[in-house]
Enzyme design. Sequence first.
Site, PDB file in Angstrom:
ATOM      1  N   CYS A   1      45.990  36.292  44.141  1.00  0.00           N
ATOM      2  CA  CYS A   1      47.300  35.951  44.286  1.00  0.00           C
ATOM      3  C   CYS A   1      47.770  37.130  42.846  1.00  0.00           C
ATOM      4  CB  CYS A   1      48.276  35.595  44.364  1.00  0.00           C
ATOM      5  SG  CYS A   1      47.747  34.527  45.941  1.00  0.00           S
TER       6      CYS A   1
ATOM      7  N   HIS B   1      39.346  37.096  51.656  1.00  0.00           N
ATOM      8  CA  HIS B   1      38.871  37.787  51.525  1.00  0.00           C
ATOM      9  C   HIS B   1      37.045  38.570  51.910  1.00  0.00           C
ATOM     10  CE1 HIS B   1      36.771  35.164  48.470  1.00  0.00           C
ATOM     11  NE2 HIS B   1      36.157  35.437  48.275  1.00  0.00           N
TER      12      HIS B   1
END
Length: 183
Positions: free
Chosen positions: A27, A117
């Site tokens: 982030c 991911h």
Amino acid sequence: MTSFIIKAHEKRARNTEWASNDDCVFCRILNNEKSSSVVYEDEQVIAFLDILPLRRGHTLVIPKVHIPRLSDLPPEYASALGMAVSKVAKALTQALDNTGLNVVCNQDYAQAVPHVHYHIIPAPLLNTWNITDPDPNAERKQQESKEPGSDTKKMHQMEFEARMGEMDVEDAEELAKLIRAKL
């Protein structure tokens, strides 16, 4: 048959857990608080080189929303990730002239960053004698990880030690440029 169920969720409000997380390194990359060597980006997904690669070209593909678990990923992000993984994998194989890849997505177990991911990791190149391995002790470490008393922390430590070392910024940008040219 299930299209009416999918349609019902298309305009749903985003879960508050999906908001950016200040503690999440991915982030922070998305918020431009940390630098990265971006190889691909669209509205929903970004792909960048891993800063501690297992092998040259090790790339991460992530959604642009903070979702810790793959099983919680909305279909539109799952689709965007799948397309991006395929595009980046193709570019990576062309850029490195190596069709061997590992594509991995962990959930909770072995997931060092709690943000969905995919890892795209070029396979070791074969030579006439053996497989090139950056860690000559890999086999011993793998055996030790199977011994009683192994835990997640030990596994992460062994995986960390097997990495190539932090990627040089100039090398990363050169490699990212090479991969982008193949997209």
